[in-house]
Motif scaffolding. Structure first.
Motif, PDB file in Angstrom:
ATOM      1  N   PRO A   1     -15.436  17.161  10.860  1.00  0.00           N
ATOM      2  CA  PRO A   1     -15.244  18.623  10.812  1.00  0.00           C
ATOM      3  C   PRO A   1     -14.042  19.076   9.958  1.00  0.00           C
ATOM      4  N   ASN A   2     -13.189  18.157   9.519  1.00  0.00           N
ATOM      5  CA  ASN A   2     -12.012  18.528   8.724  1.00  0.00           C
ATOM      6  C   ASN A   2     -12.418  19.328   7.501  1.00  0.00           C
ATOM      7  N   ASP A   3     -11.510  20.205   7.047  1.00  0.00           N
ATOM      8  CA  ASP A   3     -11.729  20.853   5.761  1.00  0.00           C
ATOM      9  C   ASP A   3     -11.265  19.874   4.680  1.00  0.00           C
ATOM     10  N   PRO A   4     -11.699  20.072   3.419  1.00  0.00           N
ATOM     11  CA  PRO A   4     -11.371  19.108   2.368  1.00  0.00           C
ATOM     12  C   PRO A   4      -9.872  18.851   2.192  1.00  0.00           C
ATOM     13  N   ALA A   5      -9.045  19.863   2.310  1.00  0.00           N
ATOM     14  CA  ALA A   5      -7.600  19.662   2.125  1.00  0.00           C
ATOM     15  C   ALA A   5      -7.016  18.798   3.242  1.00  0.00           C
ATOM     16  N   ALA A   6      -7.408  19.083   4.467  1.00  0.00           N
ATOM     17  CA  ALA A   6      -6.908  18.277   5.598  1.00  0.00           C
ATOM     18  C   ALA A   6      -7.397  16.840   5.471  1.00  0.00           C
ATOM     19  N   GLU A   7      -8.652  16.679   5.090  1.00  0.00           N
ATOM     20  CA  GLU A   7      -9.193  15.328   4.968  1.00  0.00           C
ATOM     21  C   GLU A   7      -8.511  14.562   3.841  1.00  0.00           C
ATOM     22  N   ALA A   8      -8.203  15.232   2.742  1.00  0.00           N
ATOM     23  CA  ALA A   8      -7.500  14.563   1.642  1.00  0.00           C
ATOM     24  C   ALA A   8      -6.156  14.023   2.124  1.00  0.00           C
ATOM     25  N   GLY A   9      -5.458  14.783   2.949  1.00  0.00           N
ATOM     26  CA  GLY A   9      -4.188  14.310   3.500  1.00  0.00           C
ATOM     27  C   GLY A   9      -4.380  13.106   4.409  1.00  0.00           C
ATOM     28  N   THR A  10      -5.427  13.144   5.220  1.00  0.00           N
ATOM     29  CA  THR A  10      -5.721  12.006   6.096  1.00  0.00           C
ATOM     30  C   THR A  10      -6.079  10.780   5.273  1.00  0.00           C
ATOM     31  N   VAL A  11      -6.888  10.970   4.237  1.00  0.00           N
ATOM     32  CA  VAL A  11      -7.281   9.858   3.370  1.00  0.00           C
ATOM     33  C   VAL A  11      -6.051   9.221   2.727  1.00  0.00           C
ATOM     34  N   ARG A  12      -5.110  10.039   2.260  1.00  0.00           N
ATOM     35  CA  ARG A  12      -3.876   9.493   1.663  1.00  0.00           C
ATOM     36  C   ARG A  12      -3.123   8.635   2.674  1.00  0.00           C
ATOM     37  N   GLY A  13      -3.044   9.099   3.913  1.00  0.00           N
ATOM     38  CA  GLY A  13      -2.359   8.327   4.953  1.00  0.00           C
ATOM     39  C   GLY A  13      -3.051   7.001   5.226  1.00  0.00           C
ATOM     40  N   GLU A  14      -4.372   7.019   5.282  1.00  0.00           N
ATOM     41  CA  GLU A  14      -5.129   5.787   5.498  1.00  0.00           C
ATOM     42  C   GLU A  14      -4.971   4.839   4.312  1.00  0.00           C
ATOM     43  N   LEU A  15      -5.013   5.392   3.108  1.00  0.00           N
ATOM     44  CA  LEU A  15      -4.835   4.569   1.907  1.00  0.00           C
ATOM     45  C   LEU A  15      -3.453   3.918   1.904  1.00  0.00           C
ATOM     46  N   ARG A  16      -2.427   4.674   2.272  1.00  0.00           N
ATOM     47  CA  ARG A  16      -1.074   4.103   2.326  1.00  0.00           C
ATOM     48  C   ARG A  16      -1.021   2.948   3.318  1.00  0.00           C
ATOM     49  N   ARG A  17      -1.639   3.119   4.501  1.00  0.00           N
ATOM     50  CA  ARG A  17      -1.644   2.046   5.507  1.00  0.00           C
ATOM     51  C   ARG A  17      -2.384   0.807   4.996  1.00  0.00           C
ATOM     52  N   ILE A  18      -3.527   1.021   4.360  1.00  0.00           N
ATOM     53  CA  ILE A  18      -4.284  -0.106   3.805  1.00  0.00           C
ATOM     54  C   ILE A  18      -3.445  -0.825   2.753  1.00  0.00           C
ATOM     55  N   ASN A  19      -2.845  -0.058   1.854  1.00  0.00           N
ATOM     56  CA  ASN A  19      -2.013  -0.660   0.807  1.00  0.00           C
ATOM     57  C   ASN A  19      -0.824  -1.397   1.407  1.00  0.00           C
ATOM     58  N   ASP A  20      -0.213  -0.822   2.445  1.00  0.00           N
ATOM     59  CA  ASP A  20       0.902  -1.511   3.114  1.00  0.00           C
ATOM     60  C   ASP A  20       0.456  -2.874   3.625  1.00  0.00           C
ATOM     61  N   LEU A  21      -0.705  -2.923   4.280  1.00  0.00           N
ATOM     62  CA  LEU A  21      -1.213  -4.198   4.804  1.00  0.00           C
ATOM     63  C   LEU A  21      -1.502  -5.186   3.683  1.00  0.00           C
ATOM     64  N   ARG A  22      -2.122  -4.692   2.621  1.00  0.00           N
ATOM     65  CA  ARG A  22      -2.451  -5.577   1.504  1.00  0.00           C
ATOM     66  C   ARG A  22      -1.196  -6.077   0.805  1.00  0.00           C
ATOM     67  N   LEU A  23      -0.214  -5.219   0.631  1.00  0.00           N
ATOM     68  CA  LEU A  23       1.055  -5.662   0.029  1.00  0.00           C
ATOM     69  C   LEU A  23       1.741  -6.671   0.937  1.00  0.00           C
ATOM     70  N   GLY A  24       1.708  -6.424   2.233  1.00  0.00           N
ATOM     71  CA  GLY A  24       2.302  -7.368   3.178  1.00  0.00           C
ATOM     72  C   GLY A  24       1.645  -8.732   3.113  1.00  0.00           C
ATOM     73  N   ARG A  25       0.318  -8.756   3.011  1.00  0.00           N
ATOM     74  CA  ARG A  25      -0.387 -10.042   2.900  1.00  0.00           C
ATOM     75  C   ARG A  25      -0.011 -10.746   1.595  1.00  0.00           C
ATOM     76  N   LEU A  26       0.144  -9.961   0.549  1.00  0.00           N
ATOM     77  CA  LEU A  26       0.540 -10.517  -0.738  1.00  0.00           C
ATOM     78  C   LEU A  26       1.919 -11.178  -0.632  1.00  0.00           C
ATOM     79  N   LEU A  27       2.825 -10.492   0.028  1.00  0.00           N
ATOM     80  CA  LEU A  27       4.192 -11.041   0.181  1.00  0.00           C
ATOM     81  C   LEU A  27       4.250 -12.209   1.144  1.00  0.00           C
ATOM     82  N   ASP A  28       3.341 -12.240   2.086  1.00  0.00           N
ATOM     83  CA  ASP A  28       3.343 -13.304   3.099  1.00  0.00           C
ATOM     84  C   ASP A  28       2.513 -14.517   2.706  1.00  0.00           C
ATOM     85  N   ALA A  29       1.780 -14.403   1.587  1.00  0.00           N
ATOM     86  CA  ALA A  29       0.935 -15.524   1.174  1.00  0.00           C
ATOM     87  C   ALA A  29       1.807 -16.717   0.771  1.00  0.00           C
ATOM     88  N   PRO A  30       1.342 -17.927   1.089  1.00  0.00           N
ATOM     89  CA  PRO A  30       2.125 -19.119   0.728  1.00  0.00           C
ATOM     90  C   PRO A  30       2.221 -19.308  -0.776  1.00  0.00           C
TER      91      PRO A  30
END
Length: 167
Positions: A138-167
């Motif tokens: 039900p979100n409007d496009p602007a609210a959803e864009a903000g949520t998407v950015r937050g989710e993308l940041r979390r995904i990128n944080d996890l991926r960067l963390g795995r990159l740094l933690d890789a042997p």
């Protein structure tokens, strides 16, 4: 001055083309990769994650579409893509009816917003992702864009963390 961890130091010292390739594996937006690369050197993990946050918040609508293009539809991890399969492991073993509901909800979301539903799927079940999708529909496009950015940041944080933690 304290030396950065070896994996972070190696990442910061990578040649520009190599770093771009590595960063595009984290996030498929060339603008994001360029912004993160331009922020180096990073003295610690927190600085790299701050660079991710800044780069993600600075993405234009077109850049955000580029980032979303690199993500599989929730409930349909890319076959043979270890990252996609690991991040969406919560859909493994879900019953057919739930996966059908997820597919239908994805289609409604994509019709409304014009892109895949993005959620940090790590640690989430198929039912939990379906619930989140329904809550966000039900979100409007602007609210959803903000949520998407937050989710993308979390995904990128996890991926960067795995990159740094890789042997």
């Amino acid at each position: 001055m304290t030396q950065p961890p070896p994996a972070l130091a190696a990442l910061a010292a990578a040649d520009p083309a190599g770093l771009r390739e590595i960063l595009l594996e984290v996030c498929s937006s060339p603008a994001w990769a360029a912004a993160v690369a331009a922020s180096r050197p990073w003295s610690d993990r927190a600085e790299l994650l701050a660079a991710n946050a800044a780069a993600t918040s600075g993405l234009s609508a077109a850049d955000l579409r580029d980032a979303l293009a690199g993500h599989a539809r929730i409930g349909a991890p890319k076959t043979g893509d270890a990252v996609s399969e690991r991040e969406q492991s919560g859909v493994r073993g879900a019953d057919r009816a739930l996966l059908d509901e997820l597919r239908t909800a994805n289609a409604a979301y994509e019709a409304k917003f014009g892109h895949v539903f993005l959620i940090c799927a790590t640690g989430r079940t198929a039912a939990g992702m379906l619930e989140a999708l329904r809550e966000r529909l039900p979100n409007d496009p602007a609210a959803e864009a903000g949520t998407v950015r937050g989710e993308l940041r979390r995904i990128n944080d996890l991926r960067l963390g795995r990159l740094l933690d890789a042997p």
